[in-house]
Design a protein around this motif. Structure first.
Motif, PDB file in Angstrom:
ATOM      1  N   ARG A  19       0.835  -1.213   0.000  1.00  0.00           N
ATOM      2  CA  ARG A  19       0.000   0.000   0.000  1.00  0.00           C
ATOM      3  C   ARG A  19       0.865   1.258   0.000  1.00  0.00           C
ATOM      4  O   ARG A  19       0.578   2.211  -0.709  1.00  0.00           O
ATOM      5  N   ASP A  22       2.382   1.727  -3.414  1.00  0.00           N
ATOM      6  CA  ASP A  22       1.375   2.200  -4.363  1.00  0.00           C
ATOM      7  C   ASP A  22       1.147   3.703  -4.189  1.00  0.00           C
ATOM      8  O   ASP A  22       1.103   4.450  -5.164  1.00  0.00           O
ATOM      9  N   THR A  26       2.136   6.578  -6.843  1.00  0.00           N
ATOM     10  CA  THR A  26       1.090   7.486  -7.320  1.00  0.00           C
ATOM     11  C   THR A  26       1.589   8.918  -7.230  1.00  0.00           C
ATOM     12  O   THR A  26       1.404   9.715  -8.152  1.00  0.00           O
ATOM     13  N   SER A  73      -1.458  -4.228  -4.810  1.00  0.00           N
ATOM     14  CA  SER A  73      -0.728  -2.977  -4.559  1.00  0.00           C
ATOM     15  C   SER A  73       0.609  -2.941  -5.295  1.00  0.00           C
ATOM     16  O   SER A  73       0.987  -1.912  -5.855  1.00  0.00           O
ATOM     17  N   TYR A  74       1.329  -4.062  -5.311  1.00  0.00           N
ATOM     18  CA  TYR A  74       2.617  -4.090  -6.008  1.00  0.00           C
ATOM     19  C   TYR A  74       2.429  -3.965  -7.511  1.00  0.00           C
ATOM     20  O   TYR A  74       3.225  -3.309  -8.194  1.00  0.00           O
ATOM     21  N   LEU A  76      -0.076  -2.367  -8.982  1.00  0.00           N
ATOM     22  CA  LEU A  76      -0.428  -0.962  -9.194  1.00  0.00           C
ATOM     23  C   LEU A  76       0.801  -0.062  -9.096  1.00  0.00           C
ATOM     24  O   LEU A  76       0.957   0.872  -9.889  1.00  0.00           O
ATOM     25  N   ALA A  77       1.677  -0.347  -8.145  1.00  0.00           N
ATOM     26  CA  ALA A  77       2.895   0.452  -8.001  1.00  0.00           C
ATOM     27  C   ALA A  77       3.765   0.342  -9.241  1.00  0.00           C
ATOM     28  O   ALA A  77       4.322   1.337  -9.720  1.00  0.00           O
ATOM     29  N   ASN A  80       2.178   2.469 -11.875  1.00  0.00           N
ATOM     30  CA  ASN A  80       2.380   3.890 -11.568  1.00  0.00           C
ATOM     31  C   ASN A  80       3.800   4.336 -11.888  1.00  0.00           C
ATOM     32  O   ASN A  80       4.021   5.433 -12.402  1.00  0.00           O
ATOM     33  N   TYR A 151      -6.923  -7.466  -9.592  1.00  0.00           N
ATOM     34  CA  TYR A 151      -6.328  -6.361 -10.353  1.00  0.00           C
ATOM     35  C   TYR A 151      -6.907  -6.316 -11.765  1.00  0.00           C
ATOM     36  O   TYR A 151      -7.320  -5.264 -12.245  1.00  0.00           O
TER      37      TYR A 151
END
Length: 187
Positions: A19, A22, A26, A73-74, A76-77, A80, A151
């Motif tokens: 988290r 992420d 962001t 989260s990973y 998404l990171a 990003n 995801y």
């Protein structure tokens, strides 16, 4: 290995670090949140984004949630951070948005194909995990695969709704232009 056999604090740490990464990524990609894909975060800002850290605490409800939250989260990171590079290369958030607007060619059929074809590599990554660990097991691999599937579905539905909203906006603009260009008939 079963998720219940792993120390709960390791799973919590995995989810919490995911988290935090992420949120940090962001900020790297879009400090003003203009490019943020999550409409709630774009609307309510950084305080809401920071509240998403609390999702890591779901690990204490069900240890598998820690793996799922961390996995999502990973991923998404990673996405990003890739976007952050594009923002830097374009010259900033506004420059990237201008570049996208100027060069955007929109075809609904092509956009729908992209929306459903682009997640396929991620689904193929989850398939061997399900095949190895089983769909209903408590194995760590199953929870990682669940995270990948979450995801894929979230991103696919997000892109689909974004696409439909964009299409509807363009359709409404065309209709209003068409109606405004008709001569008015007076009696």
């Amino acid at each position: 290995m079963n998720a219940h056999e792993i120390n709960i604090w390791w799973l919590f740490g995995f989810a919490l670090l995911g988290r935090l990464l992420d949120i940090f990524s962001t900020w790297l990609a879009s400090p003003t949140l203009k490019l943020e894909g999550n409409g709630f975060i774009r609307r309510f800002g950084w305080p809401y984004a920071l509240l998403t850290i609390l999702a890591a605490f779901l690990t204490f409800v069900q240890p598998g949630f820690g793996v799922i939250i961390g996995t999502v989260s990973y991923i998404l990171a990673f996405s990003n951070m890739r976007s952050a590079m594009m923002v830097r290369y374009a010259g900033g958030e506004d420059a990237l948005l201008d570049l996208i607007r100027k060069n955007a060619s929109f075809k609904l059929s092509r956009s729908l194909i992209d929306t459903f074809v682009l997640p396929l590599p991620m689904l193929m990554l989850a398939a061997p995990l399900f095949a190895t660990y089983g769909i209903s097991s408590n194995g760590i691999g199953t929870y990682i695969a669940d995270g990948i599937i979450v995801y894929v579905f979230v991103i696919t539905f997000h892109k689909l709704f974004q696409l439909l909203r964009y299409y509807w906006r363009r359709y409404s603009q065309r209709m209003s232009l068409r109606n405004s260009s008709k001569p008015s008939v007076s009696k």
